[in-house]
Design an enzyme around this catalytic site. Structure first.
Site, mmCIF file in Angstrom:
data_model
loop_
_atom_site.group_PDB
_atom_site.id
_atom_site.type_symbol
_atom_site.label_atom_id
_atom_site.label_comp_id
_atom_site.label_asym_id
_atom_site.label_seq_id
_atom_site.Cartn_x
_atom_site.Cartn_y
_atom_site.Cartn_z
ATOM 1 N N CYS A 114 -68.432 8.663 33.531
ATOM 2 C CA CYS A 114 -69.070 7.545 34.250
ATOM 3 C C CYS A 114 -69.836 7.994 35.487
ATOM 4 O O CYS A 114 -70.687 7.263 35.986
ATOM 5 C CB CYS A 114 -68.029 6.498 34.612
ATOM 6 N N HIS A 239 -70.688 2.301 40.107
ATOM 7 C CA HIS A 239 -70.447 2.308 38.662
ATOM 8 C C HIS A 239 -69.745 1.005 38.290
ATOM 9 O O HIS A 239 -68.745 0.624 38.921
ATOM 10 C CB HIS A 239 -69.575 3.520 38.294
ATOM 11 N N ASN A 269 -68.351 -2.177 30.741
ATOM 12 C CA ASN A 269 -68.416 -0.850 31.358
ATOM 13 C C ASN A 269 -69.157 0.082 30.398
ATOM 14 O O ASN A 269 -68.655 0.395 29.314
ATOM 15 C CB ASN A 269 -66.980 -0.368 31.603
HETATM 16 N N1 ACO Z 1 -55.362 -9.144 26.989
HETATM 17 C C1 ACO Z 1 -54.211 -9.753 27.304
HETATM 18 N N2 ACO Z 1 -53.149 -9.108 27.818
HETATM 19 C C2 ACO Z 1 -53.307 -7.784 28.047
HETATM 20 C C3 ACO Z 1 -54.477 -7.096 27.746
HETATM 21 C C4 ACO Z 1 -55.545 -7.825 27.199
HETATM 22 N N3 ACO Z 1 -56.719 -7.276 26.869
HETATM 23 N N4 ACO Z 1 -54.327 -5.794 28.085
HETATM 24 C C5 ACO Z 1 -53.084 -5.672 28.587
HETATM 25 N N5 ACO Z 1 -52.455 -6.867 28.545
HETATM 26 C C6 ACO Z 1 -51.129 -7.201 28.990
HETATM 27 C C7 ACO Z 1 -50.210 -6.001 29.052
HETATM 28 O O1 ACO Z 1 -49.673 -5.698 27.784
HETATM 29 C C8 ACO Z 1 -49.170 -6.473 30.029
HETATM 30 O O2 ACO Z 1 -48.247 -7.316 29.382
HETATM 31 P P1 ACO Z 1 -46.686 -7.224 29.748
HETATM 32 O O3 ACO Z 1 -46.625 -7.622 31.222
HETATM 33 O O4 ACO Z 1 -46.079 -8.197 28.808
HETATM 34 O O5 ACO Z 1 -46.305 -5.806 29.508
HETATM 35 C C9 ACO Z 1 -49.977 -7.348 31.003
HETATM 36 O O6 ACO Z 1 -51.174 -7.725 30.302
HETATM 37 C C10 ACO Z 1 -50.347 -6.635 32.260
HETATM 38 O O7 ACO Z 1 -50.852 -5.367 31.867
HETATM 39 P P2 ACO Z 1 -51.358 -4.351 32.914
HETATM 40 O O8 ACO Z 1 -51.814 -3.094 32.246
HETATM 41 O O9 ACO Z 1 -50.339 -4.262 34.006
HETATM 42 O O10 ACO Z 1 -52.607 -5.178 33.401
HETATM 43 P P3 ACO Z 1 -53.410 -4.968 34.718
HETATM 44 O O11 ACO Z 1 -53.326 -6.203 35.518
HETATM 45 O O12 ACO Z 1 -53.131 -3.654 35.359
HETATM 46 O O13 ACO Z 1 -54.870 -4.932 34.125
HETATM 47 C C11 ACO Z 1 -56.568 -3.332 33.577
HETATM 48 C C12 ACO Z 1 -55.248 -3.937 33.170
HETATM 49 C C13 ACO Z 1 -57.629 -4.438 33.548
HETATM 50 C C14 ACO Z 1 -56.965 -2.277 32.579
HETATM 51 C C15 ACO Z 1 -56.372 -2.779 35.010
HETATM 52 O O14 ACO Z 1 -55.291 -1.867 35.055
HETATM 53 C C16 ACO Z 1 -57.585 -2.124 35.505
HETATM 54 O O15 ACO Z 1 -58.529 -2.800 35.859
HETATM 55 N N6 ACO Z 1 -57.591 -0.778 35.574
HETATM 56 C C17 ACO Z 1 -58.769 -0.043 35.861
HETATM 57 C C18 ACO Z 1 -59.297 0.388 34.550
HETATM 58 C C19 ACO Z 1 -60.769 0.530 34.534
HETATM 59 O O16 ACO Z 1 -61.516 -0.214 35.127
HETATM 60 N N7 ACO Z 1 -61.187 1.491 33.816
HETATM 61 C C20 ACO Z 1 -62.559 1.726 33.700
HETATM 62 C C21 ACO Z 1 -62.709 2.725 32.675
HETATM 63 S S1 ACO Z 1 -62.652 4.256 33.318
HETATM 64 C C22 ACO Z 1 -64.082 4.474 34.085
HETATM 65 O O17 ACO Z 1 -64.973 3.686 34.010
HETATM 66 C C23 ACO Z 1 -64.259 5.664 34.845
#
Ligand code: ACO
Length: 316
Positions: A114, A239, A269
């Site tokens: 990225c 980004h 993304n």
């Molecule tokens: N839909 C519904 N529920 C979901 C989904 C989904 N797509 N994905 C995960 N869940 C659930 C999980 O299973 C979990 O359930 P549980 O509590 O029963 O176990 C719950 O939602 C919370 O999951 P978390 O992983 O804790 O969710 P979080 O609030 O952390 O959000 C996310 C996840 C959006 C990925 C977050 O961690 C985030 O924004 N991380 C940054 C990731 C990112 O932006 N990456 C970019 C790519 S890398 C790059 O560009 C360089």
């Protein structure tokens, strides 16, 4: 490092628009969860006959047409991609050939996920020294759908395909402010992707912590190197990884949100393509005025991070 003026921009998205409701038919998710956690409303995926190269060509042709330059004025082609059609020849070489740019145009790809586009601009600066010309064609282009596991709800909601291209003119009067770093010891994103056999894996919470820590630091260091304060730049383009990450960084910087352009709601993304796609949208919307400056900061797999400041020029 010598700076660059943006002379023109172009972008391309593939034909398949994928809404959050579409994804909810494939994995257990819903529009409300995706919007509130990521800010994403839809993203685009390649259909048959579309890939990183067709997207790169769409963006590059538009940027070249909009620039008013002739082909032999382009001094290099640099493509940021982790999802090119081939490992070799590079996407940049294929673009050079399809655009029929002269054979003495250095062309290569940059793989820093990225952070790729921002890193590619710094590489272009060096390549122009070799070609002795003033203008660089720098492209960010990705078909992330090719390396996304569509049964993994934690990643398939985030990623999209697209390309953005800028034509940049070397400008001795400003500094690029380039700042870059890497930490290869931490595989919290894209843990060893070898397409087509494997896909992006990510520790979402660790990425969130890393990103919200590195982005403000990278912006501040970049601005210091460019000899500017945040007040003195007109725009910041981060980004487009996740709107919550961007919003968190804006709060941390105690900065006015209007300065930070966001388009992730309708792109998802797109990794290395996200920064030039955003700049191309700003260009088309008339937001970028001649003489303004745009700080660009990206982070990504590797891990990598990179920042630059571009100024806004005009078509020749
Ligand atoms: N839909 C519904 N529920 C979901 C989904 C989904 N797509 N994905 C995960 N869940 C659930 C999980 O299973 C979990 O359930 P549980 O509590 O029963 O176990 C719950 O939602 C919370 O999951 P978390 O992983 O804790 O969710 P979080 O609030 O952390 O959000 C996310 C996840 C959006 C990925 C977050 O961690 C985030 O924004 N991380 C940054 C990731 C990112 O932006 N990456 C970019 C790519 S890398 C790059 O560009 C360089």
């Amino acid at each position: 490092m010598t700076g660059f003026k943006i002379i023109s921009a172009g972008r391309a998205v593939p034909s398949r628009r994928i809404t959050n409701d579409d994804l909810s038919k494939i994995v257990d998710t819903n529009d409300e969860w995706i919007r509130s956690r990521t800010g994403i409303g839809c993203r685009y995926h390649c259909a048959d006959g579309e890939d990183t190269l067709t997207l790169a060509m769409g963006a590059a042709r538009r940027a070249l047409e909009n620039s008013g330059l002739s082909k032999d004025e382009i001094g290099c082609v640099v493509c940021a991609t982790i999802s090119g059609r081939y490992a070799t020849p590079s996407t940049a070489c294929l673009v050079q050939a399809e655009l029929e740019l002269p054979a003495d145009t250095p062309s290569l790809d940059v793989n820093s996920a990225c952070s790729g586009f921002v890193s590619a601009v710094t590489v272009a600066s060096g390549l122009l020294e070799i070609s002795g010309k003033k203008y660089a064609l720098v492209i960010g282009c990705e078909q992330l759908s090719r390396i996304t596991d569509m049964s993994d709800r934690s990643t398939c909601i985030l990623f999209g395909d697209g390309a953005g291209a800028l034509i940049l003119e070397k400008d001795e009067s400003v500094s690029l402010g380039a700042y870059m770093g890497s930490d290869g010891s931490t595989a919290i994103v894209a843990d060893g992707v070898n397409y087509p056999s494997s896909s992006i894996k990510m520790d979402g919470k660790a990425v969130f912590r890393f990103a919200t820590n590195i982005i403000p630091k990278c912006l501040n260091e970049t601005l210091a190197r460019a000899g500017k304060t945040l007040d003195e730049v007109d725009w910041v383009v981060f980004h487009q990884a996740n709107a919550r990450i961007i919003d968190h960084c804006i709060k941390k910087l105690a900065a006015p949100a209007e300065k930070f352009y966001q388009n992730i709601d309708h792109t998802g993304n797109t990794s290395g393509a996200s920064v030039p796609m955003a700049i191309s949208e700003m260009w088309d919307e008339g937001l970028l005025k001649e003489g303004q400056s745009v700080a660009c900061v990206a982070f990504g797999g590797g891990l990598t991070w990179a920042g630059i400041v571009l100024s806004v020029g005009s078509k020749k």
